[in-house]
Structures are given as C-alpha cells and as structure tokens.
Design an enzyme around this catalytic site. Sequence first.
Site, short mmCIF file in Angstrom:
data_model
loop_
_atom_site.label_atom_id
_atom_site.label_comp_id
_atom_site.label_asym_id
_atom_site.label_seq_id
_atom_site.Cartn_x
_atom_site.Cartn_y
_atom_site.Cartn_z
N ASP A 312 -12.84 54.12 66.34
CA ASP A 312 -12.54 53.01 65.45
C ASP A 312 -11.37 53.38 64.55
O ASP A 312 -11.29 54.52 64.07
CB ASP A 312 -13.75 52.66 64.58
CG ASP A 312 -14.68 51.69 65.27
OD1 ASP A 312 -14.19 50.89 66.08
OD2 ASP A 312 -15.89 51.75 65.02
N GLU A 353 -6.99 47.43 47.54
CA GLU A 353 -5.57 47.15 47.72
C GLU A 353 -4.91 46.87 46.37
O GLU A 353 -3.80 47.34 46.08
CB GLU A 353 -5.37 45.95 48.65
CG GLU A 353 -5.75 46.22 50.10
CD GLU A 353 -7.24 46.08 50.35
OE1 GLU A 353 -7.99 45.77 49.39
OE2 GLU A 353 -7.68 46.29 51.50
N SER A 383 -9.78 36.29 44.38
CA SER A 383 -10.94 35.78 45.11
C SER A 383 -10.56 35.57 46.56
O SER A 383 -9.37 35.40 46.89
CB SER A 383 -11.45 34.47 44.50
OG SER A 383 -10.55 33.41 44.78
N ALA A 384 -11.56 35.59 47.41
CA ALA A 384 -11.31 35.40 48.84
C ALA A 384 -10.82 34.00 49.14
O ALA A 384 -10.14 33.76 50.15
CB ALA A 384 -12.58 35.70 49.64
N GLN A 385 -11.16 33.03 48.26
CA GLN A 385 -10.74 31.65 48.50
C GLN A 385 -9.26 31.46 48.16
O GLN A 385 -8.49 30.89 48.93
CB GLN A 385 -11.59 30.68 47.66
CG GLN A 385 -13.03 30.52 48.14
CD GLN A 385 -13.87 31.75 47.79
OE1 GLN A 385 -13.63 32.42 46.78
NE2 GLN A 385 -14.85 32.03 48.64
N THR A 386 -8.84 31.94 46.97
CA THR A 386 -7.43 31.75 46.56
C THR A 386 -6.51 32.79 47.18
O THR A 386 -5.32 32.54 47.36
CB THR A 386 -7.31 31.82 45.04
OG1 THR A 386 -7.70 33.14 44.60
CG2 THR A 386 -8.21 30.79 44.37
N MET A 388 -5.28 35.38 45.89
CA MET A 388 -4.25 35.87 44.98
C MET A 388 -4.86 36.14 43.61
O MET A 388 -5.96 35.69 43.30
CB MET A 388 -3.09 34.88 44.87
CG MET A 388 -3.41 33.53 44.29
SD MET A 388 -1.94 32.48 44.23
CE MET A 388 -2.65 30.96 43.57
N LYS A 400 0.32 37.23 42.36
CA LYS A 400 0.51 38.14 43.50
C LYS A 400 -0.58 37.85 44.52
O LYS A 400 -1.75 37.69 44.17
CB LYS A 400 0.41 39.60 43.04
CG LYS A 400 0.53 40.63 44.15
CD LYS A 400 -0.71 41.41 44.51
CE LYS A 400 -1.98 41.10 43.86
NZ LYS A 400 -3.20 41.77 44.31
N ASP A 523 -21.85 51.44 64.41
CA ASP A 523 -22.89 51.33 63.39
C ASP A 523 -23.51 49.94 63.32
O ASP A 523 -24.53 49.75 62.65
CB ASP A 523 -22.34 51.70 62.01
CG ASP A 523 -21.16 50.83 61.61
OD1 ASP A 523 -20.81 49.90 62.36
OD2 ASP A 523 -20.58 51.09 60.54
#
Length: 687
Positions: A312, A353, A383-386, A388, A400, A523
């Site tokens: 992996d 990140e 957030s995963a939605q925006t 940024m 960003k 796993d």
Amino acid sequence: MNAFLSMFDRKLVLDAVIESFKRLSPRHQLRNPVMFVVWLGSLLTTALFVQALRGEGEAPAGFIFAVALWLWFTVLFANFAEAVAEGRGKAQAAALRGLRKTVWAKKLAEPKYGARSVVCQSEDLRRGDVVLVAAGETIPGDGVVIEGVASVDESAITGESAPVIRESGGDFSAVTGGTRVLSDWLVIRVEVNPGETFLDRMIAMVEGAQRKKTPNEIALTILLVFFTLIFLLAVATLLPFSAFAVEASGSGRVVTVTALTALLVCLIPTTIGGLLSAIGVAGMGRMMAKKVIATSGRAVEAAGDVDVLLLDKTGTITLGNRQAHAFVPAHGVSERQLAEAALMGSLADETPEGRSIVALAKEKLHTRGRDIAAEGASFVHFSAQTRMSGIDWNGRSIRKGAAEALRAHVERLGGSLPREVAGAVEEIGRRGATPLVVAEGTRVLGAVELKDIVKGGIRERFAELRRMGIKTVMITGDNRLTAAAIAAEAGVDDFLAEATPEAKLRLIRDYQQGGRLVAMTGDGTNDAPALAQADVAVAMNSGTQAAKEAGNMVDLDSNPTKLIEIVETGKQMLMTRGALTTFSIANDVAKYFAIIPALFVATYPELGALNVMGLATPDSAILSAVIFNALVIVALIPLALKGVAYRPLGAAALLRRNLAVYGLGGLVVPFAGIKAIDLVLSGLHLV
C-alpha cells in the site's frame, strides 16, 4: 560455552536436557527418519557392548562402549536442539497464557446500548453474543464494535503503551479479548467461541503445538531419507564383501558391525537431520520476536520464497499524509506574500495538510506565532463540504483550499482564476502532487503544492529487494498520473492505480498464474478477498476481524512496512537451512577421509596410504569421527536458533556464498576437529 549458554536461561537448558531423554521413545524418533537410523545404531551397538561383556564381542568392549555412548549422545544432542527451540516458544506461550483470565461480561439481551443485561463469565460467551464494556473493564472476547467509540489499551497484546481508538463501522472496529477499555463504552458483538480467540491461537502457535512440516522441509526430509537409504544399502553390502575378501586372501580381519554402524552414522546427513526441526521452530520464533503471529510454518517459509510484494502506498511507501512542499506564486506576487497568506488561511485548518502549510510558511518567513484571535480575527474552519479554510482580519479576507472550491469562491465574488495559476495547478497535478489555491478577496495569489513524502531509505530497501529477485508493486487509490510519479520517486517496479478490491484480487491471481508467490498487507474488510488469495497475507492487528481471519499472519504493531521485514525473516530461515545443509553435506565428505581408510586397513593394508590425516590407530580414527559427528550438532545449535546473517542476495549469489563459506568450511572443519580429537584420545591412551 558461555556464549552458548547466553542464548538460553538455565531453566530452559535444564528443561531441554530432561526433554531430550523423554524424546528417546521410538514414536518420537520415527518423526525424523535420519535420526531414527542413528537411534537404531545406538541400540545395536549397545547390544553388541552387552555381548562383549559376556566375552563374545567382535571388538574390545571399551571401544564398542565408546561408540555406543557417542551414538546416544548424537541422538540426545539432536533432541536437545529441537527441545531448546520449542522451549523458547513455550516460554513465550507461558507469558501469553498469563494474560488469559476469566472476565465477567455484561451480556445484552438486544444489540444496543441500554438494553437489559445479564452478568456472565467470558467462557460462557458464544459467537454472536453482544456485550457492553464500560471504561475500566476488560473486553471478554474477540469481536467487533457495533455501537460506541472508546480508547482501548492493547498493551497486553501488542506491547504498545499508547491507547488506540476503536469505534463502530470502518476498519477500526475489531477488538481483542484481554484488552481494556479506558474511556467511554463499547457495545461489542463476539466473533469467536471459547478456545478460538486470538490469544488462544497465539499460544498454540508459539508453543509449536500446531506446527506442521512445510513443503520445502518435507522435500528436504525426503532427500535426506534418500541419501540415508543409499548409504544404508552401501554399508550393508560391505560386511559380506569384507568377509569374502578375507577368505579369498587368507589374511586380514573382517570389518566389525560396530565399525560399520559408526561408518553409516558418519556418512548419513546427521548434522542437518538433527537440526532441521529446530531451524523451522526457530524461524517461527524469530517471526514472533518481531511481533508477527504466523498461523503456520508454511506461512513463514512462503515468506522466504515470495517474489512479488504488493505494498500500500499510504503508510508503507509514503508517510501517510500529504505535506506542503512548495509555494508557486502568481504573476506579480512574491513567494513571501503567498507564504504569509497561506499561513493565515491555514490557521483554522486542523488537518495534517493544513498544519504542514503553517510549518512550511513559518520556515520560509522565519516568523514566530502570535495571538491574532485577540486582535479581532474571525476564522473560517476547514470542512469537507466547503473544502477550504480562511480568516477575516483587519479588513482582509483570505481563503485557502482545493482549486475548484477556490475558483468557485473567487467567481462568486466577481473575480477569476488567472491563466498562469490554472497552468500551475495542472502542472502540479501532472507531477502527482495535490494543488491548493490561495486567494485574498478576488485576487488569486498562487498555489501551494502538497505531495506525498516518500519515506527515507525506502528506495534503498526496494533496491535490495530487486537484487534478491523480488518485484515490488505499489497499490494506491490515486489516479494513474499521481501513482506513476510516486512510484518513480519511490523506486518500485510497478504500480496499480485506482485500486479496487476486485482489481487487487485480479492482480494477485495474474501473478500466481505466472508461477509467482505474492505477499500483501491489509486491514479492512475490503482487503479480505485479496488477503485470502495471497500466498503471504499479513493482516494488521488494528484491522477488522474479516481481514485477520483471511490472512495467515497478524502484525501486532499494525505497521504496513513490516511486510518487508517479514520477507527478510522468511529468507533468513531458508538461508539458514541452505547454509547448514551445505555444511552438513561437505562435512560428510570430509569424514570419508578419516573413517574409510581406518575401517578397511585391517582387510587391505594398502589403504593405510590414504590416512592423509595421520590418525593414530584405526579405532581412534573411527571413534574421533563419531565424537566429532555428535559435537558438531551442539556447536551449530546457536546458529540454527539465531539464523545466519541476512544479506539481500539473489539465488545464484546465495548459492556461491554458501559453497564458499559453509561448503569450504564443512570440508576444512572436520579435518581439524577429527585430528584434534584423535590427538586427545591417543594422548590419553583411551584407544
């Protein structure tokens, strides 16, 4: 002797000595055909000694007694080697057995938190039962979390002190009996019946109770039996031949049965025959020392024969999280301006990140942190939605995030993505990296390049594997462009991009149809089909129950890079077996020069010219060879248990090394050893 004893504690040695005598039973000796022949020779010479005491002996009673005694020592030393190897495993099992204890469990009437419960012992639980485990309580059996999230102390099993998170759903829902919940609570569905837990399997395997001979070990045993039968037939014809020669010449003396028995034992491959089982048991022990549980010796041996590794990308080849690598400013923007804006825009991004961008910007700017929240700053959290993050501060609005998210944000404000920034985004993508865009209001300042960081030294490890003839294949869910870039940097031989469970399974079958042996790690439940198909399948202890059941090894550390060490350990076991086999065969060749001239010099005096070693008497030559034959087994026990030094060599290079070191050594050592024993025997006038 001190170096020998340092490998074992006194109790282990004493137990092994006692076990060596217990293993003199014919039922046990029959398991090892080579040593069974030595055992029969010991019985025969013992009977001849008893006959000699009655005055009916074919040779002096003292000589027959000495030969019989050292033949028994040969059998005992072989038993000792096996007993020590198994004793070390039993010591590990005893420590594990101390972890197994009766646990009181709260068995739920319904599979949900708050359901009515009844208290019972862990031994009364069966597969499918549901239990509630609260903070401070011990998990009663192996199972899967179906509700709740909690931190779990697995140090009793893994030795790792840091707690781990276990939660329902996903690849971190499996729990092991005997571990302890530290916080919150878990509702667990038991997946195994009593006596079938992971801890029970560990104990059985390290004890060697379930150890079966591997295919290569069986093949080598058959070869050794073949050599033994040939020498047995050859020696059986020597007695009538010697009698015929004496009768025809009218002089000389018939070769004795005692001498022929000694010849047979010295000619057959007793060295490797006596150590073969110990090598296999020790190989599993070395795997256990690396915190890897192998379900069988076959799995350890297969690891040594593997020629394709499926690895992996994330966590094995790369560090696991993409890191900020470079700032690519837009036209008219300095790198310092872009770094400062990226730093500000990432303060509310708690992802690995985002933290890496802050770290890189601080390194570029040589700045220290300050509390801007106290200055009225307003943060926009990632957030995963925006996709940024950003900050509004002192009239500045900095954002960003992902290129498409930032493009949409800037266009909503009436701006646009500059052509050179769009080109930089495409170029970063072509290199296999991930681009993020930074903007202040409607002005796009540039891009940040995130890339997978290849682990240090991994390229050299792959080069070593290549020299051994092992092909490395990187498995990743990334697109082909990204996968190709990372594969080139890491130095793997091939890669599988956009990997799905079906694609992994198909790849393994393709290699196996081409005659290759494949190893892989996994796993998750989606890895189970591929793990079941692979020849060496290493499941992570932190993974799902399905993955652990599909694999033939479990890594207690849950470290994907351990696969490389597993292959090296398997190779070391095969190297050890090959080295000692080479030494044993060469050893037998050298003993011919000592024992054959001495054996027939009474019948053919001319054979005295072949006594190149200058041994004192025929009886001294025979007895010296028998004593050396026994002592060499003892001398090689530490090497059999520890294993020869691992070196990343191909099959041809390994054969040359074995011939040069162990082949030549097997020829030289007996000459020196037998001569030294002969000098002692003749100097003490023992023969």
